[in-house]
Design a protein around this motif. Sequence first.
Motif, PDB file in Angstrom:
ATOM      1  N   ARG A 101     -15.061-100.230 -33.747  1.00  0.00           N
ATOM      2  CA  ARG A 101     -15.328 -99.706 -32.582  1.00  0.00           C
ATOM      3  C   ARG A 101     -14.519 -98.441 -31.855  1.00  0.00           C
ATOM      4  NH1 ARG A 101     -17.734-102.459 -27.131  1.00  0.00           N
ATOM      5  NH2 ARG A 101     -18.575-100.655 -25.964  1.00  0.00           N
ATOM      6  N   LYS A 102     -13.349 -98.744 -31.780  1.00  0.00           N
ATOM      7  CA  LYS A 102     -12.162 -98.053 -31.401  1.00  0.00           C
ATOM      8  C   LYS A 102     -12.205 -96.801 -32.264  1.00  0.00           C
ATOM      9  CE  LYS A 102      -7.196 -97.850 -30.633  1.00  0.00           C
ATOM     10  NZ  LYS A 102      -5.828 -98.620 -30.567  1.00  0.00           N
ATOM     11  N   LYS A 103     -12.168 -96.847 -33.437  1.00  0.00           N
ATOM     12  CA  LYS A 103     -12.031 -95.754 -34.543  1.00  0.00           C
ATOM     13  C   LYS A 103     -13.292 -94.669 -34.149  1.00  0.00           C
ATOM     14  CE  LYS A 103      -9.294 -97.747 -38.217  1.00  0.00           C
ATOM     15  NZ  LYS A 103      -9.411 -98.086 -39.615  1.00  0.00           N
ATOM     16  N   LYS A 104     -14.457 -95.322 -34.077  1.00  0.00           N
ATOM     17  CA  LYS A 104     -15.621 -94.488 -33.964  1.00  0.00           C
ATOM     18  C   LYS A 104     -15.489 -93.936 -32.510  1.00  0.00           C
ATOM     19  CE  LYS A 104     -18.831 -97.397 -36.695  1.00  0.00           C
ATOM     20  NZ  LYS A 104     -19.958 -98.063 -36.733  1.00  0.00           N
ATOM     21  N   THR A 105     -15.051 -94.518 -31.423  1.00  0.00           N
ATOM     22  CA  THR A 105     -15.199 -93.812 -30.399  1.00  0.00           C
ATOM     23  C   THR A 105     -14.167 -92.769 -30.228  1.00  0.00           C
ATOM     24  OG1 THR A 105     -15.693 -96.052 -29.267  1.00  0.00           O
ATOM     25  CG2 THR A 105     -14.717 -94.222 -27.977  1.00  0.00           C
ATOM     26  N   ILE A 106     -12.766 -92.856 -30.987  1.00  0.00           N
ATOM     27  CA  ILE A 106     -12.004 -91.965 -30.927  1.00  0.00           C
ATOM     28  C   ILE A 106     -12.421 -90.605 -31.799  1.00  0.00           C
ATOM     29  CG2 ILE A 106      -9.704 -91.296 -31.851  1.00  0.00           C
ATOM     30  CD1 ILE A 106      -8.684 -94.274 -30.864  1.00  0.00           C
TER      31      ILE A 106
END
Length: 211
Positions: free
Chosen positions: A3-8
């Motif tokens: 989720r962190k990667k997608k948000t960034i």
Amino acid sequence: MERKKKTILAVAALAVVWSLYIILHHNPLAVPIQEKVKKCISIFILWSAFGIFAKFYDWIVLLPQELFANRKLIWKLAKNDFRSKYAGSYMGIVWVFLQPAVTVLVYWFVFTMGGRTPVSDTQGYPFVVWLIVGIVPWFFFSDAWGQGTSALLSYQFLVKKVVFKISILPIIKILSAFFIHVFLVAVTLVILLLNGIYPNPYWIQIPYFSL
């Protein structure tokens, strides 16, 4: 982590689109060299902000979640902090509101009557109006900053003895200072009205300048 990667990546894509808009946008009234400089500065600020977001993602995203999850505790501790701030003083909680009023009165007296060249009006407005709209936000900033930076020391008994989210401690002090700030903003609005300064579209900016 996914989720962190997608948000960034989503924020990065947004930054790319925004950068393209800045590059392609043209203001026919602007001086060409100044426009280029402004575009470079804007893009630099934009990607610097993205870098900060990516670097401190966990803190930026998780902190609001922690604050929301502990909102009842924060509210309770903030009210308790507000009540106990001047509990030992002679006038009690009244002094919380009286102290800023006395400070404003002292400044008003010194600058309007105490000096060799008294100040009456400032840019067409009564001096007291000019003074209070500037000093009230300063009261909040000064109190919130001073109390917030010492929050860990103030609540060390909780930190040492209880499993406690220390990230919520500064917001407790800030919220406690905000109670006083709301009252002072209300007083400021009354003073503005009494001086013939009535609401207009610019008043929408009050929350921005208050915070």
